[in-house]
Design an enzyme around this catalytic site. Structure first.
Site, mmCIF file in Angstrom:
data_model
loop_
_atom_site.group_PDB
_atom_site.id
_atom_site.type_symbol
_atom_site.label_atom_id
_atom_site.label_comp_id
_atom_site.label_asym_id
_atom_site.label_seq_id
_atom_site.Cartn_x
_atom_site.Cartn_y
_atom_site.Cartn_z
ATOM 1 N N ASP A 191 -21.937 -20.690 -47.875
ATOM 2 C CA ASP A 191 -21.651 -21.733 -49.007
ATOM 3 C C ASP A 191 -22.713 -21.780 -49.883
ATOM 4 O OD1 ASP A 191 -19.991 -24.089 -49.727
ATOM 5 O OD2 ASP A 191 -22.119 -25.078 -49.289
ATOM 6 N N GLU A 193 -20.518 -17.472 -51.464
ATOM 7 C CA GLU A 193 -19.919 -18.267 -52.595
ATOM 8 C C GLU A 193 -20.970 -18.356 -53.781
ATOM 9 O OE1 GLU A 193 -18.418 -22.911 -53.403
ATOM 10 O OE2 GLU A 193 -19.959 -22.324 -52.053
#
Length: 541
Positions: free
Chosen positions: A206, A274
């Site tokens: 993330d 990401e």
């Protein structure tokens, strides 16, 4: 617990990864919230779809202010999702079905109730005093610089105990870790080792480009209005008013990613990062995935944009990628847990959605599918009094948040929650437009969205050139995006991204049309006539 050294190190290249949002996939205990046992029970659906791997969004112990992306214990399971034994069952079941398992690691920040932060905020001299990004105020008491939070307002929060500000790029309850401090890096690498030893095959990382902030805490420059982009934050958020030159994307990240990759290699594990950056996403992906010593894949935002992916945008994207680093490896996605579902976002007809799905399966790179995408689920319309997402509540009604893409998976039509749960009410509602689109209703039905996705994934798997081959000669001609794939065979792919018909002339040579099971067009006399939203996939004889 497993401690398996991996041998299939290249499994991720061209893989189709199915994202599971655990709160909304399957509830096994009737509390209206999905859980790990429910995931294990429903994995045969993903295997039957033809995916290669699953990515499970966070299930770690958490106060759930950002629904698991605020972690208070990286090495345990939040009780709402089950236990470590339940997780081990998910891994075993997945592996028995031939599925790899990736989990979502949130390494840029923790919850403010994490024991690390509880100690760090006590004073400026404790053993974890430097584990988070702390800074003194300016002489007038204001924050140390102009950085803004993705969730709105200043990225700095005052803490009276230390008489300092701490950095939070997201919620104030999500303080940013200080990865400039070596013990923090060591602790995060220990987290990765813990899960690798339990048998995971990789990680979705993330906010990978938020790991480091500028150590000098320099102000971000302003961003002209014409360059602003709301793919990271809604247009009503002042976050879009800055070029985030110093609050993320720092060069020190590259060395940490090399350390992280070294932990993956013995297990044959892979990572997909990401990249949350509207201006330089592809270029950052190139930096993070090139050279074979950092992460294997990155998850850029170019196909998660509010504007529909046109032929011109697709060609420009691959032009930029080729210029930045030809060997960079993307992981493409149209939808995820943070964006409006692409069926709604791009206002797609069923025919258009099928064409985009087929095109996705033909692009160079790996692919992420978001749960329910294979059913053609539109964005759910959630009333304000049913919202759970703090982001949506903050910016309502101009921006309705992320709950509309996070509603329960639709399995059957035989109860009020469509097979998701035996409860009378789920954490988010099941909306009427979703009910007829269940897995049960579409399975075995010729022409259904689900059967189209199954056929498209099978087609990709059957052609090595699509999974792992090179991609050349991409081109836009009006609404048609075309390209060639090579790798044991030569394929020509052309997709008409409009309602109007078009004629495509194939490259020189003898070409035979493929993908009849996907209703691809025929080749006649070196050309193909494409109906609106038609496509052709052909093989050189």
């Amino acid at each position: 617990m497993q401690d398996v050294i991996g041998t299939d190190a290249g499994w991720w290249r061209g893989a189709v990864i199915y994202q599971i949002y655990p709160r909304s996939f399957q509830d096994s205990n009737g509390d209206g919230i999905g859980d790990l046992a429910g995931i294990a029970d429903r994995l045969p659906h993903i295997a039957a779809l033809g995916a290669d791997a699953i990515w499970i969004s966070p299930f770690f112990t958490s106060p759930m202010k950002d629904f698991g992306y605020d972690v208070s214990d990286y090495c345990d399971i939040d009780p709402m999702f089950g236990t470590l034994a339940d997780f081990d069952r998910v891994v075993k079941t997945a592996h028995d079905l031939g599925l790899k398992v990736m989990i979502d690691l949130v390494l840029s920040h923790t919850a403010d109730v994490h024991p690390w932060f509880a100690e760090s905020r006590k004073n400026k001299t404790n053993p974890k005093a430097d584990w988070y990004v702390w800074a003194d105020p300016k002489p007038d008491g204001t924050p140390p610089n102009n950085w803004l939070s993705v969730f709105g307002g200043s990225a700095w929060q005052w803490d009276a105990r230390r008489e300092q500000y701490y950095l939070h790029n997201f919620l104030t309850s999500q303080p940013d870790l200080n990865l400039h401090h070596a013990p923090v890096q060591d602790a995060l690498l220990d987290v990765a080792r813990f899960w690798l030893k339990r048998g995971v095959n990789g990680f979705r990382l993330d906010t990978i480009n938020f790991y480091f902030a500028d150590k000098y805490l320099r102000d971000n420059p302003s961003l002209p209005k014409e360059l602003r982009n709301d793919s990271i934050a809604p247009s009503v958020n002042p976050y879009n008013h800055q070029l985030h030159l110093f609050s993320k994307n720092q060069p020190e990240n590259l060395e940490f990613l090399r350390k992280f990759r070294a932990e993956l290699n013995p297990y044959g594990a892979a990572a997909v990062g990401e990249v949350g950056d509207a201006q330089r996403g592809l270029e950052i992906m190139a930096e993070y995935t090139s050279g074979g010593d950092k992460v294997q894949m990155c998850y850029p935002f170019e196909m998660l944009q509010p504007a529909r992916l046109t032929a011109d945008l697709a060609a420009t994207t691959f032009d930029r990628l080729a210029k930045a680093a030809p060997d960079a490896w993307p992981c493409w996605a149209y939808s995820n847990h943070d964006t409006v579902r692409h069926i709604t976002r791009w206002n797609l007809s069923e025919a258009a959605a099928k064409t985009y799905a087929t095109m996705l399966m033909c692009l160079r790179g790996s692919v992420c599918l978001y749960q329910g995408e294979e059913l053609g689920l539109p964005e759910a319309d959630i009333a304000f009094d049913e919202l759970q997402d703090p982001y949506g509540i903050q910016f309502w009604p101009e921006f309705k948040g992320r709950d509309g893409c996070r509603t329960p998976m639709i399995w059957t039509t035989d109860n009020s929650l469509c097979g998701f749960s035996s409860a009378t009410k789920a954490w988010l509602p099941v909306t009427a437009p979703h009910r007829p689109l269940s897995v049960a209703a579409q399975t075995g039905q010729a022409g259904s969205m689900l059967e189209h996705y199954r056929a498209a994934l099978a087609f990709r798997r059957a052609h090595a050139a699509l999974r792992d081959g090179t991609m050349t000669a991409w081109h836009s001609d009006g609404a048609v995006f075309s390209f060639q794939r090579h790798g044991g065979e030569d394929l020509f792919c052309a997709f008409n991204l409009s309602d109007d018909s078009a004629t495509v002339t194939l490259p020189a040579g003898n070409w035979t049309a493929l993908a009849s099971e996907l209703h691809g067009a025929a080749v006649t006399g070196g050309a193909a006539r494409l109906t609106g939203w038609g496509f052709v996939i052909a093989k050189r004889s």
